[in-house]
Design an enzyme around this catalytic site. Structure first.
Site, short mmCIF file in Angstrom:
data_model
loop_
_atom_site.label_atom_id
_atom_site.label_comp_id
_atom_site.label_asym_id
_atom_site.label_seq_id
_atom_site.Cartn_x
_atom_site.Cartn_y
_atom_site.Cartn_z
N LYS A 128 -10.09 6.09 4.78
CA LYS A 128 -11.44 5.82 5.11
C LYS A 128 -12.52 6.37 4.28
CE LYS A 128 -14.95 4.30 6.86
NZ LYS A 128 -15.60 4.71 5.55
N ILE B 64 -12.64 -0.74 -0.53
CA ILE B 64 -12.10 -1.19 -1.67
C ILE B 64 -12.37 -0.33 -2.77
CG2 ILE B 64 -12.36 -2.93 -3.58
CD1 ILE B 64 -11.29 -4.29 -0.58
N HIS C 14 -9.18 3.95 -0.94
CA HIS C 14 -7.91 3.61 -0.67
C HIS C 14 -7.63 2.51 -2.05
CE1 HIS C 14 -4.24 2.21 0.77
NE2 HIS C 14 -4.73 1.18 1.70
N CYS D 289 -13.10 0.62 8.46
CA CYS D 289 -12.05 0.33 7.38
C CYS D 289 -12.05 1.06 6.18
CB CYS D 289 -12.75 -1.03 6.96
SG CYS D 289 -12.62 -2.20 8.47
N SER D 290 -11.05 1.09 5.59
CA SER D 290 -10.71 1.80 4.12
C SER D 290 -11.48 0.94 3.48
CB SER D 290 -9.25 1.97 3.75
OG SER D 290 -8.67 0.70 3.98
N CYS E 66 0.82 -1.17 0.07
CA CYS E 66 -0.08 -0.11 0.00
C CYS E 66 0.64 1.30 0.05
CB CYS E 66 -0.87 -0.07 1.19
SG CYS E 66 -2.02 -1.43 1.04
N1 COA Z 1 -16.74 2.97 4.03
C1 COA Z 1 -18.11 3.24 3.94
N2 COA Z 1 -19.20 2.48 3.29
C2 COA Z 1 -18.59 1.14 3.00
C3 COA Z 1 -17.29 0.73 3.04
C4 COA Z 1 -16.48 1.35 3.75
N3 COA Z 1 -15.10 1.22 4.09
N4 COA Z 1 -17.19 -0.62 2.42
C5 COA Z 1 -18.31 -0.90 1.98
N5 COA Z 1 -19.16 0.13 2.23
C6 COA Z 1 -20.29 0.11 1.77
C7 COA Z 1 -20.87 -0.26 0.50
O1 COA Z 1 -20.89 0.94 -0.61
C8 COA Z 1 -22.08 -1.21 0.41
O2 COA Z 1 -22.91 -0.09 0.53
P1 COA Z 1 -24.38 -0.33 -0.25
O3 COA Z 1 -24.99 -1.67 0.39
O4 COA Z 1 -25.14 0.59 -0.04
O5 COA Z 1 -23.86 -0.70 -1.74
C9 COA Z 1 -21.86 -1.67 1.84
O6 COA Z 1 -21.22 -0.93 2.64
C10 COA Z 1 -21.49 -3.37 1.84
O7 COA Z 1 -20.27 -3.04 1.22
P2 COA Z 1 -19.59 -4.59 0.76
O8 COA Z 1 -18.70 -4.17 -0.53
O9 COA Z 1 -20.45 -5.72 0.47
O10 COA Z 1 -18.88 -4.83 1.74
P3 COA Z 1 -17.70 -5.86 2.18
O11 COA Z 1 -18.34 -6.54 3.43
O12 COA Z 1 -17.65 -6.68 1.14
O13 COA Z 1 -16.32 -5.28 2.39
C11 COA Z 1 -14.61 -4.72 3.94
C12 COA Z 1 -16.03 -4.62 3.57
C13 COA Z 1 -14.51 -3.61 5.22
C14 COA Z 1 -14.38 -6.11 4.36
C15 COA Z 1 -13.61 -4.19 2.74
O14 COA Z 1 -14.07 -2.91 2.28
C16 COA Z 1 -12.36 -4.37 3.17
O15 COA Z 1 -11.63 -5.43 3.14
N6 COA Z 1 -11.64 -3.12 3.57
C17 COA Z 1 -10.20 -3.01 4.02
C18 COA Z 1 -9.50 -3.04 2.67
C19 COA Z 1 -7.83 -3.31 3.11
O16 COA Z 1 -7.62 -4.02 3.74
N7 COA Z 1 -7.12 -2.21 2.36
C20 COA Z 1 -5.69 -2.58 2.88
C21 COA Z 1 -5.20 -1.75 4.10
S1 COA Z 1 -3.75 -2.23 4.51
#
Ligand code: COA
Length: 382
Positions: free
Chosen positions: A326, A207, A330, A204-205, A83
């Protein structure tokens, strides 16, 4: 070494960019940056990207992007540090310009994450495969362990931790490039679905897809291109343990501290000179630990300070005026370059409603994995 300035910036919006391929996104950002600087020819191009192969099956990104933006023949290479790939691309371009090897370099970053079937698996390749990924732990899981350790040691409550994403969403409302420019409340964080205890979705940040580019040139030539060059006065880079279990202390990020110390030393400034900082808040706990490692707060104090109103306008150093990872989003390889863009816009007085007034120095801190790498830039208005 020659002095180096940023003379042009460009980026895409961050989010789910279904209609743009990885090269389309990069080209949009690169051509905007070239337009901004008024340059037509790039001598050297660095592309920060964590995992274009796994995300989009496209490697050899340096040449792909040079060709696609009409710069065939330029020196072009990809830079990878998980990252922190984008920040390391800026550092590599800085070094080349500072050395005198070239005058006009483009540093960019890009990631197209939504095309992957399993983004968590791709991201986990930046952790320790043999101990962490093999055991099924993901980055939310690793940062959850850090959050738990920090909360127990320093008595940070779940509500106080929620203040970090609430602040960053408030800042992102004024950022037209942000993926989630919506307001967020403490209650909204606490009610969001649990991802890895104690971290919830709003810690969480996301995707993200996106790209960001800057153009660098020697400071003494910068005025040929812009009235408002921004000088890069300090750079620090450091590595740390690849596995979380090898950190001596789960509440510390040694690579961030080392990179920060090196950047402060090179710039000859201290935390009290910095008006705003873009930090790598991949998870809310990361912003707290990073702010402490960079010297803005004593150990154990940043979380409670932010819960009490620190980190935003009118209250000392502004943390993540862009909305941070966030709320701005990201796209991992693009993040470090987007942070440098935010610093540049702020120091040029072009940050619109999120402008930090009277800023002379701004800082960008980019991180790979759970602290396996970090790079820090300090920029100064001219
Ligand atoms: N902030 C705000 N809203 C978010 C969000 C976030 N971080 N992530 C998802 N959403 C919203 C989506 O837009 C979606 O909204 P909708 O239902 O109105 O369309 C809803 O929340 C569900 O999203 P979804 O994509 O199904 O969530 P998910 O459970 O598949 O993934 C996480 C969520 C947190 C697991 C994923 O974003 C993640 O893995 N983040 C961390 C990324 C990471 O590790 N980066 C590297 C860092 S070292």
């Amino acid at each position: 070494m020659r002095e180096v300035a940023v003379i042009g910036v460009g980026m895409t919006r961050f989010g789910e960019l279904w209609s743009q391929s990885i090269r389309d996104m990069f080209a949009e950002a690169a051509l905007k940056a070239m337009d901004d600087a008024g340059v037509k020819k790039i001598e050297s191009l660095y592309v920060g990207c964590m995992s274009s192969g796994l995300y989009t099956a496209q490697e050899h990104l340096g040449s792909v992007m040079a060709d696609y933006i009409g710069q065939r023949g330029a020196a072009a290479v990809r830079v990878e540090s998980a990252c922190a790939s984008g920040g390391q691309a800026v550092r590599a371009a800085f070094m080349e310009v500072a050395s005198g090897a070239c005058d006009i370099a483009l540093a960019g970053g890009v990631e197209k994450m939504w095309d992957a079937e399993d983004s968590s698996m791709v991201l986990a390749t930046a952790s320790d495969q043999e101990y962490e990924a093999y055991s099924g732990v993901t980055f939310p899981g690793l940062y959850a362990m850090m959050a738990r350790a920090y909360m127990e040691r320093y008595g940070l409550t779940r509500e106080e931790l929620a203040a970090v994403p609430v602040k960053n969403h408030k800042h992102a409302i004024n950022n037209p490039h942000a993926q989630y420019p919506q307001p967020l409340t403490i209650e909204g964080v606490l009610k969001a679905s649990l991802v890895a205890d104690p971290l919830r979705l709003m810690d969480c940040s996301p995707i993200s897809d996106g790209a960001a580019c800057v153009i660098l040139c020697p400071l003494d030539k910068a005025k040929q291109y812009t009235d408002k060059p921004v000088k890069i006065v300090g750079i620090g880079s450091a590595s740390g343990p690849i596995a979380l279990h090898d950190h001596a202390d789960f509440t510390r990020l040694d690579a961030v501290r080392l990179a920060g110390e090196r950047a402060y030393k090179m710039a000859n400034v201290s935390p009290k000179n910095i008006s705003f900082v873009e930090v790598h808040d991949c998870f809310s706990i990361a912003e707290i630990i990073v702010a402490e490692e960079l010297g803005f707060f004593e150990y154990g104090k940043a979380g409670k300070a932010i819960a009490n109103g620190a980190g935003t306008y009118g209250n000392g150093v502004v943390i993540n005026p862009s909305g941070g990872l966030k709320a701005k989003g990201h796209p991992v390889g693009a993040t470090g370059v987007a942070q440098v863009i935010e610093c540049t816009l702020q120091l040029q007085g072009k940050a619109g409603k999120r402008q930090v007034e009277n800023a002379r120095y701004g800082m960008a801190q980019n991180m790979g994995g759970s602290g396996g790498s970090s790079v820090v830039h300090i920029l100064e208005a001219q």
